[in-house]
Scaffold this active site. Sequence first.
Site, PDB file in Angstrom:
ATOM      1  N   ILE A   1       0.912  -1.147   0.000  1.00  0.00           N
ATOM      2  CA  ILE A   1       0.000   0.000   0.000  1.00  0.00           C
ATOM      3  C   ILE A   1       0.952   1.198   0.000  1.00  0.00           C
ATOM      4  O   ILE A   1       1.545   1.528   1.017  1.00  0.00           O
ATOM      5  CB  ILE A   1      -0.945   0.005   1.216  1.00  0.00           C
ATOM      6  CG1 ILE A   1      -1.836  -1.232   1.201  1.00  0.00           C
ATOM      7  CG2 ILE A   1      -1.787   1.282   1.223  1.00  0.00           C
ATOM      8  CD1 ILE A   1      -2.747  -1.371   2.409  1.00  0.00           C
ATOM      9  N   PRO A   2       1.139   1.830  -1.162  1.00  0.00           N
ATOM     10  CA  PRO A   2       2.301   2.700  -1.407  1.00  0.00           C
ATOM     11  C   PRO A   2       2.245   4.105  -0.804  1.00  0.00           C
ATOM     12  O   PRO A   2       2.152   5.104  -1.512  1.00  0.00           O
ATOM     13  CB  PRO A   2       2.352   2.757  -2.930  1.00  0.00           C
ATOM     14  CG  PRO A   2       0.917   2.626  -3.349  1.00  0.00           C
ATOM     15  CD  PRO A   2       0.318   1.663  -2.356  1.00  0.00           C
ATOM     16  N   CYS A   3       2.371   4.187   0.511  1.00  0.00           N
ATOM     17  CA  CYS A   3       2.390   5.504   1.157  1.00  0.00           C
ATOM     18  C   CYS A   3       3.658   6.287   0.811  1.00  0.00           C
ATOM     19  O   CYS A   3       3.679   7.508   0.978  1.00  0.00           O
ATOM     20  CB  CYS A   3       2.203   5.385   2.663  1.00  0.00           C
ATOM     21  SG  CYS A   3       3.352   4.275   3.471  1.00  0.00           S
ATOM     22  N   HIS A   4       4.681   5.619   0.272  1.00  0.00           N
ATOM     23  CA  HIS A   4       5.887   6.330  -0.154  1.00  0.00           C
ATOM     24  C   HIS A   4       5.603   7.267  -1.325  1.00  0.00           C
ATOM     25  O   HIS A   4       6.373   8.169  -1.589  1.00  0.00           O
ATOM     26  CB  HIS A   4       7.010   5.342  -0.512  1.00  0.00           C
ATOM     27  CG  HIS A   4       6.678   4.398  -1.617  1.00  0.00           C
ATOM     28  ND1 HIS A   4       5.965   3.228  -1.388  1.00  0.00           N
ATOM     29  CD2 HIS A   4       6.928   4.442  -2.940  1.00  0.00           C
ATOM     30  CE1 HIS A   4       5.815   2.599  -2.543  1.00  0.00           C
ATOM     31  NE2 HIS A   4       6.383   3.310  -3.497  1.00  0.00           N
ATOM     32  N   ARG A   5       4.481   7.091  -1.994  1.00  0.00           N
ATOM     33  CA  ARG A   5       4.100   7.944  -3.124  1.00  0.00           C
ATOM     34  C   ARG A   5       3.398   9.229  -2.699  1.00  0.00           C
ATOM     35  O   ARG A   5       2.964  10.008  -3.534  1.00  0.00           O
ATOM     36  CB  ARG A   5       3.204   7.163  -4.080  1.00  0.00           C
ATOM     37  CG  ARG A   5       3.910   5.969  -4.708  1.00  0.00           C
ATOM     38  CD  ARG A   5       3.002   5.182  -5.632  1.00  0.00           C
ATOM     39  NE  ARG A   5       3.683   3.965  -6.063  1.00  0.00           N
ATOM     40  CZ  ARG A   5       3.057   2.876  -6.495  1.00  0.00           C
ATOM     41  NH1 ARG A   5       1.727   2.857  -6.570  1.00  0.00           N
ATOM     42  NH2 ARG A   5       3.751   1.819  -6.856  1.00  0.00           N
TER      43      ARG A   5
END
Length: 149
Positions: A112-116
């Site tokens: 779940i790409p919270c780095h984006r």
Amino acid sequence: MILDDSPVGPLGVDATDGAITRLIWGQEGTLLHGPLYDQAKAELTAYFAGDLHDFTLPLAPRGSAFQQDFYAALCAIPFGETRTYGDLAEDLGVSAQAIGQACGANPIAILIPCHRVLSATGLGGYSGAGGIEAKVTLLRLEGAGSLLI
């Protein structure tokens, strides 16, 4: 360990009822073998090799209705693209601070790409082990590194 040598360090995974519930840095999780283990290892390996842009693993993060909507919004951000906390706040009708807190509570970072998600003025934070350096590594891996100059 799902991966011993990812660019962000060793990764383990917890799973319940056939779905991933948590990604863990630096230690083994509860998912140790079987088809879901094999799929998680293959997808993470392919992602870190630059060969996979969309995960198909079953995910089951716990959380409120808002958190579930937030996780869906994160998963909708395409590989190599970013959004700001403010963008997501506007889309979900909450404050940017609520988005930041939800990012920090994301139990399945990377998948779940919270780095984006970036702040309006810079990188913002990152809840995964390695903090901002891990976020930068993931953004560069996805070709979003030009944002960092």
